[in-house]
Design a protein around this motif. Structure first.
Motif, mmCIF file in Angstrom:
data_model
loop_
_atom_site.group_PDB
_atom_site.id
_atom_site.type_symbol
_atom_site.label_atom_id
_atom_site.label_comp_id
_atom_site.label_asym_id
_atom_site.label_seq_id
_atom_site.Cartn_x
_atom_site.Cartn_y
_atom_site.Cartn_z
ATOM 1 N N GLY A 65 11.859 -0.123 22.778
ATOM 2 C CA GLY A 65 10.526 0.276 23.214
ATOM 3 C C GLY A 65 9.388 -0.545 22.643
ATOM 4 O O GLY A 65 9.436 -1.776 22.599
ATOM 5 N N GLU A 66 8.358 0.154 22.133
ATOM 6 C CA GLU A 66 7.115 -0.472 21.669
ATOM 7 C C GLU A 66 7.347 -1.511 20.577
ATOM 8 O O GLU A 66 6.679 -2.553 20.533
ATOM 9 C CB GLU A 66 6.149 0.616 21.177
ATOM 10 N N LEU A 67 8.292 -1.251 19.690
ATOM 11 C CA LEU A 67 8.528 -2.170 18.581
ATOM 12 C C LEU A 67 9.067 -3.514 19.080
ATOM 13 O O LEU A 67 8.750 -4.557 18.521
ATOM 14 C CB LEU A 67 9.510 -1.538 17.585
ATOM 15 N N THR A 68 9.866 -3.495 20.151
ATOM 16 C CA THR A 68 10.352 -4.768 20.705
ATOM 17 C C THR A 68 9.198 -5.546 21.338
ATOM 18 O O THR A 68 9.162 -6.772 21.260
ATOM 19 C CB THR A 68 11.463 -4.558 21.758
ATOM 20 N N VAL A 69 8.268 -4.825 21.924
ATOM 21 C CA VAL A 69 7.088 -5.476 22.514
ATOM 22 C C VAL A 69 6.284 -6.179 21.423
ATOM 23 O O VAL A 69 5.881 -7.335 21.565
ATOM 24 C CB VAL A 69 6.195 -4.450 23.255
ATOM 25 N N GLN A 70 6.057 -5.456 20.309
ATOM 26 C CA GLN A 70 5.340 -6.052 19.175
ATOM 27 C C GLN A 70 6.069 -7.281 18.631
ATOM 28 O O GLN A 70 5.457 -8.306 18.331
ATOM 29 C CB GLN A 70 5.201 -5.040 18.034
ATOM 30 N N SER A 73 5.773 -10.196 20.970
ATOM 31 C CA SER A 73 4.385 -10.668 20.920
ATOM 32 C C SER A 73 4.131 -11.487 19.655
ATOM 33 O O SER A 73 3.389 -12.464 19.668
ATOM 34 C CB SER A 73 3.437 -9.465 20.980
ATOM 35 N N THR A 81 17.833 -5.528 21.142
ATOM 36 C CA THR A 81 17.584 -4.195 21.689
ATOM 37 C C THR A 81 18.841 -3.338 21.525
ATOM 38 O O THR A 81 19.884 -3.825 21.081
ATOM 39 C CB THR A 81 17.241 -4.280 23.183
ATOM 40 N N GLN A 108 14.397 -0.566 13.533
ATOM 41 C CA GLN A 108 13.790 0.738 13.785
ATOM 42 C C GLN A 108 14.657 1.796 13.113
ATOM 43 O O GLN A 108 15.875 1.831 13.305
ATOM 44 C CB GLN A 108 13.724 0.948 15.305
ATOM 45 N N SER A 136 6.622 3.620 14.768
ATOM 46 C CA SER A 136 5.159 3.538 14.936
ATOM 47 C C SER A 136 4.508 2.457 14.067
ATOM 48 O O SER A 136 3.290 2.289 14.088
ATOM 49 C CB SER A 136 4.535 4.891 14.594
ATOM 50 N N LYS A 138 2.985 -0.945 12.420
ATOM 51 C CA LYS A 138 2.347 -2.175 12.892
ATOM 52 C C LYS A 138 3.131 -3.317 12.250
ATOM 53 O O LYS A 138 3.133 -3.460 11.024
ATOM 54 C CB LYS A 138 0.875 -2.227 12.464
#
Length: 212
Positions: A65-70, A73, A81, A108, A136, A138
């Motif tokens: 999810g979000e952590l892979t996007v970060q 980036s 994944t 994660q 969650s 950063k």
């Protein structure tokens, strides 16, 4: 001791023949009066060098999810994944290749049981089990810190060899990085840095220069 380190760094650079790459600079520390057969005398700790390693650190992120996007980036070297994780569990050769391709792993936290199941047998022996982090988090600040991190430890021999910079860094910067490594000895050894038997500085392919 700082001045002695600076002098040794200076000499190590001078004695090192020109190469077609930027050489790393290592500190080698031999410790006296330390029985490494006793588990309590062994340690393995991460140290953040104030001026960084001078060379890129390769980082892998195991997340969903979000952590892979970060992670993507931030341009990390390897993103695994949940689906990739299961595939690697079946392909031991690929798992080893992934493990050897990075210096540090972050995972994660809620995926750690899967990491242990599918990659534990490969990462464990390499001392590369991931740092668990909340979904969650950063990532950027953690990635920046890891890029300045080295592992300092005593295992089977009463000695340490660790990168403390590169030849294009200043002598003072390298000496301050060495000081950060020495604080680990103060924390783990009964007599701290007074238990240093000998200490040397060397470039990747150059001769060693004695500090003490």
């Amino acid at each position: 001791m700082t001045q002695d380190v600076i002098e040794a760094v200076k000499k190590a650079k001078e004695q090192s023949k020109p190469r077609n790459f930027t050489q790393s600079i290592d500190v080698i520390i031999n410790i006296k009066d330390l029985d490494v057969q006793k588990p309590e005398n062994r340690f393995d700790e991460e140290v953040t060098l104030p001026h960084g390693r001078g060379k890129d650190v390769r980082i892998g992120v195991i997340a969903d999810g979000e952590l892979t996007v970060q992670a993507k980036s931030a341009g990390v070297d390897l993103v695994i994944t949940k689906e990739n994780l299961e595939e690697l569990g079946k392909e031991r050769k690929e798992a080893k290749k992934a493990a050897n391709s990075v210096d540090f792993f972050i995972a994660q936290a809620d995926m750690m049981p899967l990491v242990g199941r599918f990659l534990g047998p490969v990462l464990g022996p390499r001392k590369k089990m991931p740092k668990p982090v909340p979904a969650s988090i950063k990532l950027d600040p953690l990635l920046e810190r890891l890029k300045k991190t080295v592992k300092v430890g005593v295992k089977t021999q009463p000695s340490i060899q660790v990168i403390v910079g590169t030849q294009d860094m200043t002598d003072d910067e390298i000496a301050e990085n060495v000081e950060a490594v020495l604080t680990i000895l103060d924390r783990h050894l009964e007599k701290g840095r007074n238990q240093i038997k000998s200490m040397f500085i060397k470039t990747t392919m150059g001769p060693i220069e004695r500090v003490i």
